[in-house]
Design a protein around this motif. Structure first.
Motif, PDB file in Angstrom:
ATOM      1  N   HIS A 119      44.824 -39.397 -23.833  1.00  0.00           N
ATOM      2  CA  HIS A 119      45.285 -39.555 -25.220  1.00  0.00           C
ATOM      3  C   HIS A 119      44.130 -39.338 -26.193  1.00  0.00           C
ATOM      4  O   HIS A 119      44.304 -38.728 -27.267  1.00  0.00           O
ATOM      5  CB  HIS A 119      45.886 -40.941 -25.408  1.00  0.00           C
ATOM      6  CG  HIS A 119      46.355 -41.230 -26.795  1.00  0.00           C
ATOM      7  ND1 HIS A 119      47.498 -40.685 -27.327  1.00  0.00           N
ATOM      8  CD2 HIS A 119      45.807 -42.008 -27.776  1.00  0.00           C
ATOM      9  CE1 HIS A 119      47.651 -41.106 -28.576  1.00  0.00           C
ATOM     10  NE2 HIS A 119      46.640 -41.912 -28.865  1.00  0.00           N
ATOM     11  N   ASP A 120      42.933 -39.820 -25.847  1.00  0.00           N
ATOM     12  CA  ASP A 120      41.775 -39.629 -26.721  1.00  0.00           C
ATOM     13  C   ASP A 120      41.402 -38.156 -26.830  1.00  0.00           C
ATOM     14  O   ASP A 120      41.020 -37.676 -27.897  1.00  0.00           O
ATOM     15  CB  ASP A 120      40.584 -40.428 -26.178  1.00  0.00           C
ATOM     16  CG  ASP A 120      40.882 -41.915 -26.105  1.00  0.00           C
ATOM     17  OD1 ASP A 120      41.836 -42.353 -26.774  1.00  0.00           O
ATOM     18  OD2 ASP A 120      40.168 -42.627 -25.377  1.00  0.00           O
ATOM     19  N   ARG A 144      43.348 -35.425 -26.515  1.00  0.00           N
ATOM     20  CA  ARG A 144      44.312 -34.644 -27.288  1.00  0.00           C
ATOM     21  C   ARG A 144      44.275 -34.961 -28.780  1.00  0.00           C
ATOM     22  O   ARG A 144      44.798 -34.224 -29.595  1.00  0.00           O
ATOM     23  CB  ARG A 144      45.724 -34.862 -26.739  1.00  0.00           C
ATOM     24  CG  ARG A 144      45.929 -34.173 -25.404  1.00  0.00           C
ATOM     25  CD  ARG A 144      47.374 -34.019 -25.063  1.00  0.00           C
ATOM     26  NE  ARG A 144      48.079 -35.290 -24.978  1.00  0.00           N
ATOM     27  CZ  ARG A 144      49.193 -35.467 -24.303  1.00  0.00           C
ATOM     28  NH1 ARG A 144      49.717 -34.452 -23.634  1.00  0.00           N
ATOM     29  NH2 ARG A 144      49.788 -36.624 -24.278  1.00  0.00           N
ATOM     30  N   ALA A 145      43.649 -36.064 -29.138  1.00  0.00           N
ATOM     31  CA  ALA A 145      43.526 -36.398 -30.559  1.00  0.00           C
ATOM     32  C   ALA A 145      42.483 -35.533 -31.261  1.00  0.00           C
ATOM     33  O   ALA A 145      42.487 -35.445 -32.490  1.00  0.00           O
ATOM     34  CB  ALA A 145      43.176 -37.880 -30.708  1.00  0.00           C
ATOM     35  N   ASP A 146      41.585 -34.913 -30.502  1.00  0.00           N
ATOM     36  CA  ASP A 146      40.530 -34.065 -31.069  1.00  0.00           C
ATOM     37  C   ASP A 146      40.886 -32.605 -30.794  1.00  0.00           C
ATOM     38  O   ASP A 146      40.639 -32.080 -29.699  1.00  0.00           O
ATOM     39  CB  ASP A 146      39.182 -34.436 -30.449  1.00  0.00           C
ATOM     40  CG  ASP A 146      38.007 -33.703 -31.092  1.00  0.00           C
ATOM     41  OD1 ASP A 146      38.254 -32.803 -31.924  1.00  0.00           O
ATOM     42  OD2 ASP A 146      36.858 -34.042 -30.757  1.00  0.00           O
ATOM     43  N   GLU A 147      41.447 -31.914 -31.779  1.00  0.00           N
ATOM     44  CA  GLU A 147      41.919 -30.549 -31.552  1.00  0.00           C
ATOM     45  C   GLU A 147      40.767 -29.588 -31.285  1.00  0.00           C
ATOM     46  O   GLU A 147      40.845 -28.747 -30.378  1.00  0.00           O
ATOM     47  CB  GLU A 147      42.713 -30.096 -32.770  1.00  0.00           C
ATOM     48  CG  GLU A 147      43.337 -28.721 -32.609  1.00  0.00           C
ATOM     49  CD  GLU A 147      44.180 -28.338 -33.807  1.00  0.00           C
ATOM     50  OE1 GLU A 147      44.641 -27.183 -33.856  1.00  0.00           O
ATOM     51  OE2 GLU A 147      44.389 -29.205 -34.696  1.00  0.00           O
TER      52      GLU A 147
END
Length: 863
Positions: free
Chosen positions: A386-387, A389-392
């Motif tokens: 989850h962490d 995928r939060a940073d594109e």
């Protein structure tokens, strides 16, 4: 004498009320024993009062308090130098229990004698008052008692008489180990685990009790292994075995005992001092032991949920992303994949950004084990995945590194390719078509090189297999995407000599067929799998048979679940007629080698890995509905199931696999529908004949009886049938199958008597006659005519079987059973025709003056 009796009675009356007065009561008797020459009088009065306890078989609180008091007083101050009078008293009382009570005909006396001796041995370890050898011999006799409670209580006493320093030669230890493995009572097995001293001699049998059928026994086994002696004698492999057994435990209570008593208390806190690094070192983890790594990681997570602050703080102080070894990587993987606040803080402290994680993955790519654990962090939806995928922007850099440094790198370890594929698919979850195209492009790139090595096709197939296993393709884009790989990678690799490469290629081809929802690929490449089954080596043939089973299930599901779509045939889709031909060919390839023995009238095929695979596949096809189990199929499966016990051959791994498969399949099949039980009933006589033919002359009768009993179980009523199950039978009673089976048996008995000179026929006559008395004929209470028909058949059989006295006895017993059913059904009919007047209900409440037998016996102490 009378005064001592009154004093003892009063003391016993007070002692049964509370443990708090035991010390005062013991002091009263102690004074009377020491003051004056009254040993004989006090002992006589003490024994007379103790006899009342010996009659109490039920373990109620008053009786338990009296046993504790008797043991406390008898063994207190027992020493040759301190109190010789008390020592003489204790010796004589113990001798009374051994000589007059242990061999009594009364079960209560035997039980309480063992109980009192066990309590005396527990409270006093001074051997001055007993002969250890003689006492052990007498208690060993009681371990063979017919009552489980007596055996268990004798075992509790033997706990103090075993020689833990020399268990291989100690008779007590040998007896306890034997009872723990062979006794039918769970109470006795549990007592053995509690009493037995853990040693290298007893440890293998204790480990076997982790798979016991009773929860209490498994809990006792975990407690025994959690002791200090248990930890000392467990090596790293045994600890891993215990860990995996505990994590796969079905019972919540047993799993709680394993976690709290053994995992947390014994191993983590006592043995490792609450140090997670030392805890992981207990198991001697290796990089290639994937199940063991997951088990150890799950154990760390379990500990972290109980004591999160200490575990995460210790890990944050000791873990460093720049210097990870294998055990540190396991710890990091276990803690950082948790979806909680502590794991979030630890991830932010160790992995500051996605760029840091990307550098770490690229840095550790030469260390396959550490890199595998780092890549597996992305797969946690609520954890580090989850962490990421939060940073594109970080995702793009990470995917590019995974593509160039892993997927396209010809020197990357192939063990990491599947992890990389899953990581890329998880990161780019919203763009599945782009991901599929990129991954398949990477697979093609390995076969378009100028200098093609033997490893390049394997590398391409590994990427392809991981991609196909997680692909969600549609009919529009699937063929165009996969066709280049089939022609240029899969088909050429099927012709190489390396078994691993060919096995990987055939698995990829199966995934291609199973991913194609239009069934075009299945129809096209199914002949290829049939050819492999006939001509390739056994290892590849076994894999091809498994694939054929999956294809049959796949075609069956799509043909029947989407039949309306196939009725209107679209362009390019195979017709229903073509699919029917394909299904027939696949069924023939799977079933023909199993069923051929019946047409050739030969013996059952010998167990082999190929036969085990075909049996497993056939059971799977029957349960899925792709194959209808007829009489011939059930005769074959039941004969294979019983032929192994009949044969005089050593059991192999294939034997065990076949037996395990059929022992699960046959009850599931039989109790799913009454029509299935009727099929088994139809196969009954053929299975018995085949079993007798396969068995030796010495084992034939016993094996035929076991086969008959098992088939009677399969054709009977389902255990604990629910209301939904009864409704699924369509209103037909399951007991009627046994009524039909009884008719079949009696009809065959008449035919067998024409061959009365044959040993084969005489064995069958006795087996069938005996089985009649085991059938459930409750439905005949409602079927009066069927009962009369059975009686007529029975009379004709009795006239023919009269020379065989044993068979005649069985038939007469069955005749008496039929007469009882007939008379009961006639009486029920008459009651229904002439109903009686309504009667006044009888009050069945127990009388308030009724007293419990134990209460009566305890109250009788008021002398």
């Amino acid at each position: 004498m009378e005064e001592e009796t009154r004093v003892c009675a009063r003391v016993f009356q007070d002692a049964q009320m509370s443990f708090a007065v035991h010390e005062r009561c013991a002091g009263v008797l102690e004074k009377r024993l020491v003051n004056g020459n009254r040993t004989d009088n006090v002992l006589h009065a003490f024994v007379e009062c103790a006899k009342h306890i010996l009659l109490a078989y039920s373990r109620e609180p008053p009786a338990e308090r009296l046993v504790a008091f008797v043991a406390t007083f008898a063994t207190s101050n027992v020493s040759l130098h301190a109190n010789p009078v008390k020592l003489d008293f204790c010796k004589r009382f113990g001798q009374f229990l051994c000589d007059a009570c242990l061999n009594s005909a009364d079960k209560s006396v035997r039980f309480r004698a063992c109980h009192v001796l066990s309590s005396m041995l527990e409270k006093s370890h001074d051997e001055a008052w007993y002969d250890a050898t003689a006492l052990a011999e007498q208690l060993l006799i009681r371990t063979d008692d017919k009552l489980p409670r007596v055996r268990a209580t004798a075992i509790e006493a033997l706990r103090f008489l075993q020689d833990a320093t020399n268990p291989e030669d100690d008779l007590v230890t040998k007896k306890l180990v034997a009872l723990m493995s062979t006794d039918s009572s769970s109470l006795v097995r549990k007592a053995c685990l509690s009493a037995l001293s853990v040693s290298s001699f007893s440890l293998p049998e204790i480990l076997l009790r982790l798979r016991d059928t009773k929860e209490d026994v498994r809990r006792s086994a975990y407690k025994a292994l959690g002791s200090a002696q248990g930890f000392v004698h467990l090596d790293a492999a045994a600890r891993m075995h215990v860990l995996q057994c505990g994590q796969s435990e079905r019972s919540e209570t047993v799993r709680r005992t394993f976690s709290e008593h053994l995992l947390l208390k014994s191993w983590y806190r006592v043995a490792c001092g609450a140090d997670t690094f030392k805890f992981l070192a207990l198991f001697d983890l290796q990089a290639n032991e994937e199940p063991c790594i997951h088990a150890a990681a799950e154990a760390v997570r379990c500990i972290s949920r109980v004591d999160p602050d200490a575990v995460f703080e210790s890990a944050a102080d000791k873990l460093d992303l720049d210097s990870l070894d294998f055990h540190a990587a396991v710890l990091m993987h276990a803690l950082c994949s948790e979806p909680n606040h502590h794991a979030q803080i630890l991830r932010e402290r160790l992995i500051q950004s996605v760029a840091t994680y990307t550098c770490a993955v690229n840095y550790y790519k030469s260390d396959v084990a550490v890199c595998h654990l780092l890549l597996s962090l992305i797969g946690s939806q609520d954890g580090y995945g989850h962490d990421v995928r939060a940073d594109e922007h970080g995702c793009k850099e990470l995917v590019e590194v995974l593509r160039t440094e892993f997927l396209l790198n010809p020197f990357c370890d192939m063990g990491l390719l599947a992890d990389v594929v899953h990581a890329v698919r998880f990161i780019m979850q919203g763009a599945s078509n782009v991901v599929d195209a990129m991954l398949l492009e990477c697979a093609v790139a390995h076969i378009e090189t100028d200098s093609l090595t033997p490893q390049d096709p394997v590398r391409a197939l590994t990427i392809l297999q991981a991609t196909l296993s997680s692909m969600q393709a549609t009919e529009r884009n699937f063929a165009a995407m996969i066709e280049p790989l089939v022609d240029r990678v899969i088909l050429p690799t099927l012709q190489v000599s390396d078994l691993h490469s060919r096995g990987l290629a055939i698995q990829c081809m199966a995934l291609v067929c199973l991913q194609d929802q239009s069934l075009v690929q299945t129809v096209t490449f199914a002949p290829l799998f049939l050819q492999v089954v006939e001509r390739d080596q056994e290892q590849i043939q076994i894999e091809a048979v498994r694939i054929l089973v999956d294809l049959l299930t796949f075609v069956h599901v799509h043909v029947h679940a989407q039949k309306q779509a196939f009725d209107v045939e679209a362009e390019g889709q195979p017709s229903l007629e073509r699919l029917a031909q394909l299904t027939s060919a696949l069924e023939q390839a799977v079933l023909a080698p199993i069923m051929s023995w019946r047409s050739c009238e030969s013996s059952i095929p010998k167990p082999s890995p190929m036969l085990a695979t075909r049996v497993q596949g056939l059971c799977k096809l029957i349960l899925s509905g792709a194959v209808i189990a007829d009489r011939d199929i059930m005769v074959t499966l039941l004969t294979i199931f019983h032929s192994r016990d009949a044969a005089n051959e050593e059991t192999t791994s294939s034997d065990s696999l076949i037996q395990q498969t059929l022992s699960v399949f046959l009850p599931a099949f039989a109790f799913a529908s009454i029509s299935h039980r009727l099929v088994i009933e139809d196969a009954f006589m053929d299975v018995l004949r085949n079993t007798l033919q396969q068995a030796s002359a010495r084992k034939g009768a016993a094996q035929a009886w076991r086969a008959a009993q098992y088939m009677a179980f399969l054709t009977g009523e389902r255990p604990r049938a629910s209301a939904a199950t009864k409704l699924s039978t369509g209103g037909q009673k399951s007991e009627s199958v046994h009524a039909k089976l009884a008719t079949t048996i009696l009809s065959h008995l008449r035919d067998l008597m024409s061959q009365r000179d044959s040993v084969f026929a005489s064995v069958l006559v006795r087996v069938l006659s005996r089985l009649l008395n085991s059938l459930d004929l409750a439905s005949l209470h409602r079927e009066h005519e069927s009962c009369r028909e059975l009686s007529v058949l029975l009379e004709s059989c009795e006239r023919l079987v009269w020379e065989d006295k044993r068979a005649m006895t069985y038939l007469q017993s069955f005749g008496n059973k039929l007469n009882e059913i007939d008379s009961a059904s006639s009486k029920q009919t008459s009651i229904q025709q002439f109903p009686l007047e309504k009667q006044t209900p009888v009050d069945t409440k127990p009388s308030q003056n009724a007293m419990d037998p134990l209460s009566c016996r305890i109250s009788s102490l008021k002398l």
